[in-house]
Design an enzyme around this catalytic site. Structure first.
Site, PDB file in Angstrom:
ATOM      1  NE  ARG A 107      -3.927   0.635   1.897  1.00 53.60           N
ATOM      2  CZ  ARG A 107      -5.150   0.766   2.401  1.00 53.60           C
ATOM      3  NH1 ARG A 107      -5.364   1.561   3.427  1.00 53.60           N
ATOM      4  NH2 ARG A 107      -6.167   0.106   1.897  1.00 53.60           N
ATOM      5  CG  ASP A 229     -13.629   6.492  -1.168  1.00 51.17           C
ATOM      6  OD1 ASP A 229     -13.567   6.419   0.077  1.00 51.17           O
ATOM      7  OD2 ASP A 229     -12.607   6.388  -1.895  1.00 51.17           O
ATOM      8  CB  CYS A 269     -14.322   1.466  -0.090  1.00 48.24           C
ATOM      9  SG  CYS A 269     -13.851   3.199   0.013  1.00 48.24           S
TER      10      CYS A 269
HETATM   11  N1   CP Z   1     -11.466  -0.002   2.371  1.00 46.89           N
HETATM   12  C1   CP Z   1     -10.180  -0.032   2.772  1.00 46.89           C
HETATM   13  O1   CP Z   1      -9.238  -0.241   1.981  1.00 46.89           O
HETATM   14  O2   CP Z   1     -10.015   0.163   4.101  1.00 46.89           O
HETATM   15  P1   CP Z   1      -8.625   0.367   4.827  1.00 46.89           P
HETATM   16  O3   CP Z   1      -8.022   1.653   4.332  1.00 46.89           O
HETATM   17  O4   CP Z   1      -8.954   0.397   6.292  1.00 46.89           O
HETATM   18  O5   CP Z   1      -7.731  -0.799   4.483  1.00 46.89           O
HETATM   19  N1  NVA Z   2     -10.059   6.780  -1.486  1.00 46.90           N
HETATM   20  C1  NVA Z   2      -9.711   6.364  -0.161  1.00 46.90           C
HETATM   21  C2  NVA Z   2      -9.934   4.898  -0.013  1.00 46.90           C
HETATM   22  C3  NVA Z   2      -9.637   4.342   1.353  1.00 46.90           C
HETATM   23  C4  NVA Z   2      -9.880   2.880   1.427  1.00 46.90           C
HETATM   24  C5  NVA Z   2      -8.257   6.721   0.121  1.00 46.90           C
HETATM   25  O1  NVA Z   2      -7.417   6.535  -0.764  1.00 46.90           O
HETATM   26  O2  NVA Z   2      -7.973   7.185   1.216  1.00 46.90           O
END
Ligand code: CP
Ligand code: NVA
Length: 312
Positions: A107, A229, A269
């Site tokens: 990530r 979102d 999400c």
């Molecule tokens: N939806 C999602 O990716 O949640 P997190 O950022 O908590 O992993």
């Molecule tokens: N668009 C959001 C999604 C989190 C799961 C972000 O990138 O923070």
């Protein structure tokens, strides 16, 4: 080549998958959910690394617990531990970890990091969210739709809000699978042009319909799904106040929901900024399926890991 049913090398973007491959992953995710014990030793003697440069609740837990439930061992690296590209080159991290691990879940901020990681890794790289994309989220969302018997080819799927990473991955999914996706975003907060261009090309082949507007009420009408979102994603926190004003009319609230079909699903999400993109009454209301989406992140993460790592 590794692969469960198909020869997937990495899971960095849905755009590298055919409709058939996505459907196979979804079938597997549903099977894993139904009979988890069948898969409990499938990844015995496998090692999965998790490098997270941003916070995470659902994605970290899904891949971490998912890997353990499949019999694999997990190594977790906290945001400041590896410092990809800072402490050492991305390619050096990828090549080094390839010597220890069987898969690396990443990530990060720039999507280029994921791409460069995958180019230099001898083992499977999984995108756990970048600024551009969030494909593992959308796989879980497609699983939720399948479980609730919503055929993506037959529904009006509406995304209301920021043209962000989640929106981009939804666009790829619907363009590949041939669905009808309507997006309402404020001016200047549209999905990226390059993503849209690629999706229009995919849509030509699949028959998907993509529409964009600045009028949330137009797309909410008769919608089968309302998805939203946060207005300020991770990394955009300093814009939060400004965005709250710009996105004010893009909130999913009772009034907007009333325009949709009676059995419309409300999806998010998570994490949610309650009172901004969605009201408490809607996210806690009878149409919302957000915690089912969250749970399905686990089963779909297991399907991704199995597809990449389990011997055929
Ligand atoms: N939806 C999602 O990716 O949640 P997190 O950022 O908590 O992993
Ligand atoms: N668009 C959001 C999604 C989190 C799961 C972000 O990138 O923070």
């Amino acid at each position: 080549m590794r692969g469960y049913k198909y020869n997937m090398k990495h899971f960095t973007s849905l755009k590298y998958f055919s409709g058939k491959q996505i459907k196979a992953l979804l079938e597997l995710a549903l099977k894993v959910k139904k009979r988890p014990s069948v898969y409990k030793s499938k990844l015995k003697n496998k090692y999965v690394g998790l490098i997270f440069q941003k916070p995470s609740l659902r994605t970290k837990t899904s891949f971490y617990v998912g890997a353990l439930q499949l019999g694999a061992q997990v190594v977790y690296y906290a945001p400041d531990e590896v410092k990809i590209g800072e402490r050492e080159k991305i390619s050096d991290v990828a090549r080094t970890l390839s010597g220890y691990l069987d898969s690396i879940v990443v990530r990060t901020f720039s999507h280029k990091v994921i791409e460069e990681f995958a180019q230099n890794s001898a083992v499977a790289v999984i995108n756990a969210l970048s600024n551009l994309l969030h494909p593992s989220q959308v796989l879980g969302d497609l699983m939720t739709l399948a479980e609730l018997k919503k055929d993506v080819k037959k529904i009006k799927f509406t995304y209301i809000g920021d043209g962000n990473n989640v929106c981009h991955s939804l666009l790829y999914a619907f363009s590949i699978l041939g669905g009808n996706i309507c997006i309402a975003h404020p001016c200047g907060y549209n999905p990226q042009d390059q993503v849209l261009e690629e999706c229009y090309k995919l849509a030509k082949k699949s028959g998907a319909k993509i529409s964009l507007t600045n009028e949330p009420a137009d797309v909410a009408k008769e919608a089968d799904v309302l998805y939203t979102d946060v207005w300020s994603s991770m990394g955009k926190e300093s814009e939060r106040e400004q965005r709250r004003k710009i996105f004010r009319d893009f909130q999913i609230n009772e009034e907007l929901l009333a325009l949709a079909k009676k059995d419309c699903l409300v999806m998010h999400c998570l994490p949610a900024h309650r009172g901004e993109e969605i009201t408490d009454s809607v996210i806690d209301g009878k149409n919302a399926v957000v915690f089912l989406q969250a749970e399905n992140r686990l089963h779909s993460a297991k399907a991704i890991l199995l597809s990449l790592l389990a011997p055929k």
